[in-house]
Design an enzyme around this catalytic site. Sequence first.
Site, PDB file in Angstrom:
ATOM      1  N   LYS A 173       0.868  -1.189   0.000  1.00 13.90           N
ATOM      2  CA  LYS A 173       0.000   0.000   0.000  1.00 13.90           C
ATOM      3  C   LYS A 173       0.889   1.219   0.000  1.00 13.90           C
ATOM      4  O   LYS A 173       1.983   1.195   0.575  1.00 13.90           O
ATOM      5  CB  LYS A 173      -0.877   0.000   1.250  1.00 13.90           C
TER       6      LYS A 173
HETATM    7  N1  GLU Z   1      -7.212   0.122  -3.047  1.00 11.31           N
HETATM    8  C1  GLU Z   1      -7.971  -1.060  -3.294  1.00 11.31           C
HETATM    9  C2  GLU Z   1      -7.944  -1.975  -2.088  1.00 11.31           C
HETATM   10  O1  GLU Z   1      -7.715  -1.561  -0.983  1.00 11.31           O
HETATM   11  C3  GLU Z   1      -7.581  -1.724  -4.596  1.00 11.31           C
HETATM   12  C4  GLU Z   1      -6.165  -2.212  -4.677  1.00 11.31           C
HETATM   13  C5  GLU Z   1      -5.761  -2.669  -6.069  1.00 11.31           C
HETATM   14  O2  GLU Z   1      -6.569  -2.652  -6.980  1.00 11.31           O
HETATM   15  O3  GLU Z   1      -4.585  -3.040  -6.217  1.00 11.31           O
HETATM   16  O4  GLU Z   1      -8.245  -3.139  -2.180  1.00 11.31           O
END
Ligand code: GLU
Length: 441
Positions: A127
Site C-alpha cells: 500500500k
Molecule cells: N485500493 C484497493 C484496495 O484496498 C484496490 C487495490 C488494487 O486494486 O490493487 O483493495
Amino acid sequence: MDPCDTPACQSAREIFHELEEYYDEHNLYFQTIGSVLEAANLLDVPHRLKLILTQPKNEIMVHCPVKMDDGTWQLFKGYRVQHNNVLGPYKGGMRYHGEVKLDEVKTLALLMTMKCALARLPYGGAKGALKIDPRAVSKDELERVTRRLTAALGNNIGPDYDIPAPDMGTNSQIMAWMADTYINFAESSNKVTARGVVTGKPLEFGGSAGREKATGQGLVYVLDAMLPGMKMDLSELSCSLIGYGNVGSWTGRLLQARGTRLKAVMDHTGAIRNAHGIDAEKLALYVAQTGGVKGYTEADAIDEPDFYSTPVDLFIPAALEQMVDLEHAERLQCKVLVEAANAPTTPRAERHLLAKGIEVLPAILCNAGGVTVSYFEWKQNRQSETWDEELVDERLRTVMTRSAQRVLDTAARLNCNMRMASYAAAIEHIDKVYEMRGVFP
Ligand code: GLU
C-alpha cells in the site's frame, strides 16, 4: 480502558517482544497483526511464518518537493509499504490523504497480503500513500506531485514487481499520470508492458471495463453468496452507508438496483436519513457536484448518534479505518455489518457486535472486488486484450463466490468467526507456498 488480554493482543505482544519492537495496544497495526496472528494460532503453521508476516518486507518513505501554483514550494511525504511478495508481485492502492501515517499504510499493506491470498490472486500485498489533501490543491499541482512521487519511487514499482492502484483520494486520472511518468523512464523495449505498472487506469489508456464499480460489485456478489445462508434476500433489505465516495456510492447504487433500500448515509460533511429510501443514483449526482451528502434535500439531516442507531438490515462502512468503535457499535441496530472499507471496525466493537448476534463480514472478503478487477486489467494489459463488462463481471462473480465459500468452509472447519476464517484461509495458502518455495537463502 481495560488492559488488553484478548488472544489477539496476547499473540501480538509475544511476537513484538521476540522482535524487540516497540508496541502500543491501541495502535491499528498492532491490533490488525494481532487478529492475523490469532488466526494463525488456530492453524498448525510454523513460527517463522508468524515472524515473517509481523513485519513488512520494505517500508519506503520519500519526500517530494513541489512548486505550487503561487510560486511557493511544499514538501510532500510519500510512502510505499511492501508487506509480502511470496505469492507474486506486490499489489495495492495509493492513498492521498492529509492525515496519513506510516502505521496506517503498514496495516493496509498487511491487509492487501491477506486479501490477495484469500482471493487466490497471484499477488502479494502493498500500500502507498501521499500526505496531501487532494481537495486542497489544483489539478496542475496534483499532477506535478503525482509525477514527482512516481519518479521518487523509481524502480520500487514496476509491472512485475509492485503495482499501485487507486485508493481513497486517488482515481483513474492519477493512475494515468503515474503510468505515463513510469513509461517515460522505461526502456524502449518495455514501453508496451510498462503501462501495467498501475491498474485502475482510464478505459482509453489500458484500463478495464468494470474497474470503477468493481469494489461495490464484488461486495454485492459476496452478499449474494452469504445472505441465503442467513435467510436474507437483497430485494427485501435496507442498508445504511458510511462514505459516499467511489466504494460507497457504487455499493449504494448497485444494491438499489437489486431492490435494497438505502435509508441513511453519513460522510465527512454530515449525515442524512429517509426511512422511505434515499435515491442512490440522485445522491451520487448530488455528491459529485457538491462534494458531500450535506444539504441533500430529499432526506432529513441527522446527527451522528441518530445515524448509527437507525434500524437497518445491512450496515456498511465504506470510508476510513476504525470508524466503528465500541460506542458506535452499542448504538447499531443492524443484522449484518458489511465491511466495504479496510479495517473499519475496532476489535472491541467487533466483540460487542458478535456478542449481540450481529454478523460481521470482513473487509478482506467484502472489498476484494477492486483488486480482483485490477488483476483482470493487468492480465488484459499483458495479453493486449480488451474484455467487455459482462466478461469482467462474470469472472469477478466467480472469484468472489469462491472466496465467500472458502470463508464459510473455513469457519465451519475451525469453528471460528468470519474474520478469523478469512485470515486463516489466507494464511493457509501463504503457508503452502512458503513450504514449496522455502525461505531464501
Ligand atoms: N485500493 C484497493 C484496495 O484496498 C484496490 C487495490 C488494487 O486494486 O490493487 O483493495
